[in-house]
Design a protein around this motif. Structure first.
Motif, PDB file in Angstrom:
ATOM      1  N   UNK A   1       5.507   1.635 -10.926  1.00 11.75           N
ATOM      2  CA  UNK A   1       4.752   2.922 -10.732  1.00 11.75           C
ATOM      3  C   UNK A   1       3.643   2.576  -9.726  1.00 11.75           C
ATOM      4  N   UNK A   2       3.578   3.758  -9.058  1.00  6.83           N
ATOM      5  CA  UNK A   2       2.429   3.770  -7.787  1.00  6.83           C
ATOM      6  C   UNK A   2       1.024   3.959  -8.217  1.00  6.83           C
ATOM      7  N   UNK A   3       0.419   3.384  -7.567  1.00  5.12           N
ATOM      8  CA  UNK A   3      -1.273   3.799  -7.895  1.00  5.12           C
ATOM      9  C   UNK A   3      -1.788   3.809  -6.380  1.00  5.12           C
TER      10      UNK A   3
ATOM     11  N   UNK B   1      -0.033   2.933  -1.230  1.00  4.49           N
ATOM     12  CA  UNK B   1       0.023   2.666  -2.676  1.00  4.49           C
ATOM     13  C   UNK B   1       0.026   1.321  -2.920  1.00  4.49           C
ATOM     14  N   UNK B   2      -0.482   0.829  -4.003  1.00  9.01           N
ATOM     15  CA  UNK B   2      -0.283  -0.450  -4.816  1.00  9.01           C
ATOM     16  C   UNK B   2       0.924  -0.131  -5.922  1.00  9.01           C
ATOM     17  N   UNK B   3       1.715  -1.185  -5.899  1.00  6.36           N
ATOM     18  CA  UNK B   3       2.918  -0.879  -6.825  1.00  6.36           C
ATOM     19  C   UNK B   3       2.633  -1.873  -8.158  1.00  6.36           C
ATOM     20  N   UNK B   4       2.653  -1.234  -9.313  1.00  8.11           N
ATOM     21  CA  UNK B   4       2.704  -2.162 -10.518  1.00  8.11           C
ATOM     22  C   UNK B   4       4.232  -2.052 -11.299  1.00  8.11           C
TER      23      UNK B   4
END
Length: 112
Positions: free
Chosen positions: A96-98, A68-71
């Motif tokens: 938020x995870x992407x 995941x990337x995290x925003x």
């Protein structure tokens, strides 16, 4: 925890026996109490799942970092603190995870 050589009245409930004065003269007493109160903390009575728990936490964190990337929710992070005995963030960090990859991508192309 019921050894009469270590505790006065070992079969009675006395929670004050675990309280130690923060004064420097009581260092010996503090060390002795720390060694006496190890019901399931180490040795042969240590938690049998402690190592397994550490492994699972490492795998979970590794998976979250890898997949995941995290925003950050919001414009910026507030490092304001609150609390007296233990500090915590006044405005907890919310992310938020992407997903980095589509986990179903290989099934959509028709490849087994």
């Amino acid at each position: 925890m019921r050894d009469p050589n270590l505790w006065e009245y070992p079969d009675e409930f006395h929670p004050e026996r675990f309280m130690v004065s923060p004064s420097k003269e009581k260092d010996d007493e503090r060390e002795q109490l720390a060694l006496n109160y190890l019901p399931f903390g180490s040795g042969r009575r240590g938690c049998p799942g402690a190592h397994l728990g550490n492994i699972f936490v490492g795998v979970a964190i590794g998976t979250m970092v890898q997949c995941f990337d995290w925003r950050i929710n919001g414009d910026k992070i507030s490092m304001e603190e609150t609390g007296e005995m233990s500090l915590s963030m006044a405005h907890p960090l919310q992310c938020t995870h992407v997903a980095r990859i589509n986990p179903l991508a290989s099934f959509e192309s028709g490849d087994p």
